[in-house]
Design a protein around this motif. Structure first.
Motif, PDB file in Angstrom:
ATOM      1  N   GLU A 187      43.798  28.201  48.087  1.00 48.51           N
ATOM      2  CA  GLU A 187      42.479  28.418  48.311  1.00 48.51           C
ATOM      3  C   GLU A 187      41.669  28.103  47.684  1.00 48.51           C
ATOM      4  O   GLU A 187      41.436  28.533  46.610  1.00 48.51           O
ATOM      5  N   LYS A 188      40.897  26.509  49.076  1.00 54.40           N
ATOM      6  CA  LYS A 188      39.883  26.883  47.675  1.00 54.40           C
ATOM      7  C   LYS A 188      39.296  27.476  47.159  1.00 54.40           C
ATOM      8  O   LYS A 188      38.401  27.290  46.082  1.00 54.40           O
ATOM      9  N   LEU A 189      38.434  28.671  48.055  1.00 54.72           N
ATOM     10  CA  LEU A 189      37.583  29.516  47.402  1.00 54.72           C
ATOM     11  C   LEU A 189      38.109  30.176  46.182  1.00 54.72           C
ATOM     12  O   LEU A 189      37.448  30.281  44.593  1.00 54.72           O
ATOM     13  N   ASP A 190      39.796  30.752  45.735  1.00 55.25           N
ATOM     14  CA  ASP A 190      39.754  31.154  44.562  1.00 55.25           C
ATOM     15  C   ASP A 190      39.447  29.970  43.777  1.00 55.25           C
ATOM     16  O   ASP A 190      39.609  30.404  42.376  1.00 55.25           O
ATOM     17  N   TYR A 239      37.356  28.150  43.327  1.00 55.65           N
ATOM     18  CA  TYR A 239      36.773  27.783  42.842  1.00 55.65           C
ATOM     19  C   TYR A 239      36.113  29.040  42.080  1.00 55.65           C
ATOM     20  O   TYR A 239      35.701  28.768  40.579  1.00 55.65           O
ATOM     21  N   VAL A 240      35.760  30.126  42.275  1.00 52.77           N
ATOM     22  CA  VAL A 240      36.389  31.115  41.510  1.00 52.77           C
ATOM     23  C   VAL A 240      36.685  30.971  40.525  1.00 52.77           C
ATOM     24  O   VAL A 240      36.413  31.487  39.167  1.00 52.77           O
ATOM     25  N   ARG A 289      35.019  28.641  38.331  1.00 55.23           N
ATOM     26  CA  ARG A 289      33.815  28.912  37.359  1.00 55.23           C
ATOM     27  C   ARG A 289      34.226  30.093  36.198  1.00 55.23           C
ATOM     28  O   ARG A 289      33.657  30.122  34.958  1.00 55.23           O
ATOM     29  N   ARG A 290      35.545  31.190  36.449  1.00 57.97           N
ATOM     30  CA  ARG A 290      35.535  31.927  35.167  1.00 57.97           C
ATOM     31  C   ARG A 290      35.592  31.010  34.446  1.00 57.97           C
ATOM     32  O   ARG A 290      34.959  31.465  33.189  1.00 57.97           O
ATOM     33  N   LYS A 335      33.655  28.852  32.401  1.00 54.36           N
ATOM     34  CA  LYS A 335      32.097  29.511  31.892  1.00 54.36           C
ATOM     35  C   LYS A 335      32.505  29.725  30.281  1.00 54.36           C
ATOM     36  O   LYS A 335      31.548  30.214  29.446  1.00 54.36           O
ATOM     37  N   THR A 373      45.210  40.296  38.416  1.00 53.00           N
ATOM     38  CA  THR A 373      45.213  39.745  40.098  1.00 53.00           C
ATOM     39  C   THR A 373      43.633  39.744  40.924  1.00 53.00           C
ATOM     40  O   THR A 373      42.757  39.926  39.363  1.00 53.00           O
ATOM     41  N   ASN A 374      43.223  38.917  41.006  1.00 53.01           N
ATOM     42  CA  ASN A 374      41.580  38.293  41.531  1.00 53.01           C
ATOM     43  C   ASN A 374      40.953  39.560  41.534  1.00 53.01           C
ATOM     44  O   ASN A 374      40.736  40.382  42.518  1.00 53.01           O
ATOM     45  N   PRO A 375      39.491  39.000  41.614  1.00 54.65           N
ATOM     46  CA  PRO A 375      38.894  38.162  40.464  1.00 54.65           C
ATOM     47  C   PRO A 375      39.123  38.695  39.134  1.00 54.65           C
ATOM     48  O   PRO A 375      39.158  39.293  38.257  1.00 54.65           O
ATOM     49  N   LYS A 392      42.202  43.371  51.337  1.00 50.67           N
ATOM     50  CA  LYS A 392      41.909  43.255  49.904  1.00 50.67           C
ATOM     51  C   LYS A 392      40.971  41.743  49.868  1.00 50.67           C
ATOM     52  O   LYS A 392      40.260  41.824  48.572  1.00 50.67           O
ATOM     53  N   SER A 422      38.446  40.570  46.768  1.00 46.76           N
ATOM     54  CA  SER A 422      38.042  39.914  45.781  1.00 46.76           C
ATOM     55  C   SER A 422      37.617  38.951  45.623  1.00 46.76           C
ATOM     56  O   SER A 422      37.138  38.418  44.675  1.00 46.76           O
ATOM     57  N   GLY A 431      34.733  37.874  42.949  1.00 48.70           N
ATOM     58  CA  GLY A 431      34.296  36.803  42.233  1.00 48.70           C
ATOM     59  C   GLY A 431      33.129  35.792  42.579  1.00 48.70           C
ATOM     60  O   GLY A 431      32.629  35.280  41.195  1.00 48.70           O
ATOM     61  N   LEU A 432      32.444  35.690  43.571  1.00 48.68           N
ATOM     62  CA  LEU A 432      31.923  35.368  43.899  1.00 48.68           C
ATOM     63  C   LEU A 432      30.216  35.501  43.159  1.00 48.68           C
ATOM     64  O   LEU A 432      29.512  35.059  43.463  1.00 48.68           O
ATOM     65  N   ILE A 470      29.408  35.145  40.498  1.00 48.19           N
ATOM     66  CA  ILE A 470      29.081  34.198  39.659  1.00 48.19           C
ATOM     67  C   ILE A 470      27.453  33.833  39.986  1.00 48.19           C
ATOM     68  O   ILE A 470      26.990  33.043  39.506  1.00 48.19           O
ATOM     69  N   ASN A 510      38.530  24.354  54.105  1.00 51.94           N
ATOM     70  CA  ASN A 510      39.555  23.705  53.096  1.00 51.94           C
ATOM     71  C   ASN A 510      40.873  23.181  53.470  1.00 51.94           C
ATOM     72  O   ASN A 510      41.854  23.039  52.164  1.00 51.94           O
TER      73      ASN A 510
END
Lengths: 140, 486
Positions: free
Chosen positions: A12-15, A17-18, A21-22, A25, A120-122, B275, B279, B283-284, B287, B355
């Motif tokens: 997953e691109k979104l996962d 990305y998050v 960034r973390r 940082k 677990t995310n995030p 969920k 999540s 996360g976003l 950010i 994606n």
């Protein structure tokens, strides 16, 4: 000194990305490489030049569980198998980073030598700090 | 001493009512017992004809029958096997058993008649029959040769016969066709070693209704010794209702099992699928906060847009899941919608849209819009496409999913095919089983079970073909109502 190369494995691109960034940082780590499948990760991992003697090389792997093709477990099992014959970094810290909080997944994760944590995310900043300490267990 | 006098003495001391009649039916002699039985004063019957002792209903035929007897006089009991009645002086009908013996007197043959009053026996029998008719269980009494000598009303009703139809008929009439040959053997062996016991020890027993239908029954056999020989009383309990109740219970239990599966699926879906987007949003947002502090407004705007998209899709998903949960196994509303658009929406929902490394190839052979249960169709397609996505083969340069459709003979057929890892031969039979997870890629093992259930409910079919290493192809077809055609 040591150098930490981060591998982000998630379809997953979104996962990615998050997490990216973390991790970025925090400033704790070196290069961050992304792979969207277990196979691509393995290719990436073993094409690294792990032979250089100094500085100490650490691989920090953030691994998703549910992915098309090899899943997270299968990917790390394959990694462990190939490390028996192929050249790897001085230390490997693999972290499961997933949206699954399934107890059976957690249990299975314990069976892998390279796995040092299950998140677990995030992730939040404390998680990243905690993971950072896992990379340097003797506090060096 | 006349011929009559010879008998008089014997008559007088006999406790059995006796009578001597001539060929013409004249009463030559009757003892006091006989007079008493027929309510006459002593001697009153002498010189009368025997016909006065015969009830009105048969009196006219009696002389004829009497003549027949004298033509072939034999010792026998009169009215053998039939009910025989006499009539008293006051007109009362009494049940009798008569013994007849021819007596020679020169050229003439006279008849010596012994009468036994069986009124008490009859009334006993009647009382017993009344009691048995009052019983709720069906009762059938059978004699040594398997003939029915008595059935109560409950039995006649159970087997569909009218009053008296079964009397003197073979009991095999009430036995299912497949046991017609063996049953008389069972009867024979029961007669020789009879004890009260249940019939058919542990097997499911069936009786045969007049119309041929098989009735589930429980039967208890009881031996009865009677003056007419050995009899067997079968008490029969109709188990139809009990069997039907048990079947209804089993149906209910299957239904509950299916509901449980749906509930588990709902819980799994809620914990996982719902969920995960939360999540991502959390996360976003973290950010975004950081980017706001750094005045990185472009990045904030981009991520907020993503968040909006994710939350919108999730809200829709919650709605969909609730719809299924609420509807359970009932119908969902029929809606008119574009199948192609729906497939594209599901695709975006499952892959995140941008994606995906997997290619979707749509070949629509039907014409939109279609009218069917949108919620159910979505559930089916989501499961099939999500499976196709999950079982991609990383060894291949591209992962492709082909979704094609066809409308033919009132049925909408949709095929979801992928070039993934396929299904190993040994797993093919398990694919649709509940909770069966073929490998690590499998979800909760409920998806296909739920899909099949929904398709079954809608009167459609679900099939699949697969070659390991080459991919899998799932096809389903659903009937679209006439009105839904465009």
């Amino acid at each position: 000194m040591s150098e930490v190369t981060v591998f982000l494995v998630n379809d997953e691109k979104l996962d990615r990305y998050v997490a990216y960034r973390r991790i970025a940082k925090s400033g704790f780590f070196g290069e961050i490489l992304e792979a969207l499948s277990g196979d691509l990760f393995l290719e990436q991992f073993f094409s690294q030049d792990w032979k250089a003697v100094s500085p100490e090389r650490v691989a920090l792997i953030f691994m998703d569980i549910n992915m098309p093709g090899l899943n997270g477990f299968e990917t790390l099992e394959e990694l462990e198998r190939r490390l028996e014959t192929e050249c790897g970094p001085d230390r490997i810290v693999a972290i499961f980073l997933t949206s699954s909080n399934n107890p059976s997944d957690r249990e299975r994760a314990k069976g892998l030598k390279v796995v040092k944590g299950y998140f677990t995310n995030p992730m939040n900043d404390e998680d990243v700090e905690h993971i950072h300490t896992l990379c340097f267990p003797k506090g060096d | 001493m006349s011929f009559v006098e010879k008998y008089r003495l014997a008559f007088e001391i006999s406790p059995v009512p006796m009578l001597l009649a001539s060929m013409s039916g004249e009463i030559l002699l009757a003892n006091s017992g006989f007079h008493e039985l027929f309510e006459y004063d002593d001697g009153e019957l002498l010189n009368q004809t025997v016909d006065v002792l015969v009830p009105d209903a048969v009196r006219s035929q009696h002389p004829e029958l009497r003549d027949a007897y004298y033509r072939v006089p034999t010792k026998r009991s009169m009215g053998a096997g039939r009910e025989l009645n006499g009539v008293t002086k006051s007109g009362k009908i009494i049940a009798l058993e008569l013994g007849l013996e021819p007596v020679k007197n020169g050229d003439e043959t006279w008849a010596l008649v012994a009468a036994i009053d069986i009124r008490q026996r009859k009334s006993h029998e009647e009382r017993m029959h009344l009691a048995m008719n009052a019983a709720a269980s069906a009762m059938v009494m059978v004699n040594e040769s398997g003939g029915i000598v008595f059935v109560n009303m409950a039995a006649e009703k159970l087997f569909g016969y009218a009053n008296g139809d079964l009397l003197n008929r073979p009991v095999e009439l009430l036995v299912p066709d497949e046991f017609h040959r063996s049953h008389p053997v069972y009867v024979g062996s029961y007669m020789t070693a009879s004890e009260t016991r249940r019939m058919g020890a542990g097997r499911d027993l069936f009786a045969r209704h007049r119309n041929g239908a098989k009735i589930p029954v429980g039967i208890t056999l009881t031996p009865v010794d009677s003056p007419d020989g050995k009899l067997v009383m079968s008490t029969i309990i109709d188990l139809s209702e009990r069997v039907a109740a048990m079947e209804a219970l089993a149906d209910k239990s299957r239904e509950l099992e299916a509901l449980n599966v749906e509930l588990s699926h709902f819980a799994y879906s809620a914990s996982h699928d719902l969920k995960a987007p939360l999540s991502s949003i959390a996360g976003l947002l973290a950010i975004c906060l950081e980017d706001l502090e750094e005045n990185n407004h472009d990045e904030v705007r981009k991520n907020l847009k993503t968040i909006l998209e994710i939350s919108g899709r999730s809200a829709k998903k919650v709605e969909g899941i609730l719809k299924i949960a609420r509807a359970g196994h009932e119908k969902l509303p029929i809606e008119r919608f574009s199948l192609e658009e729906t497939i594209r929406e599901i695709w975006i929902d499952l892959t995140g849209g941008t994606n995906s490394d997997t290619q979707l190839v749509l070949v629509m052979g039907h014409s939109d819009p279609v009218s069917t249960e949108l919620g159910t169709l979505k559930l089916i397609l989501e499961n099939l496409i999500s499976n196709a996505l999950r079982y991609g083969d990383p060894a291949k340069p591209t992962h492709e999913i082909h979704v094609s459709s066809l409308f033919e003979a009132g049925f909408l057929s949709v095929t979801v095919a992928d070039n993934g890892i396929g299904i190993p031969e040994k797993n093919k039979s398990e694919v649709m089983q509940m909770f069966r997870r073929i490998n690590e890629k499998s979800g909760d093992g409920l998806g296909l079970a739920l899909v099949r259930k929904q398709i079954d409910r809608m009167g459609g079919t679900l099939t699949f073909t697969s070659t390991e290493g080459e991919g899998a192809e799932f096809s389903f077809s659903l009937p679209l109502s006439e009105a839904s055609r465009v």
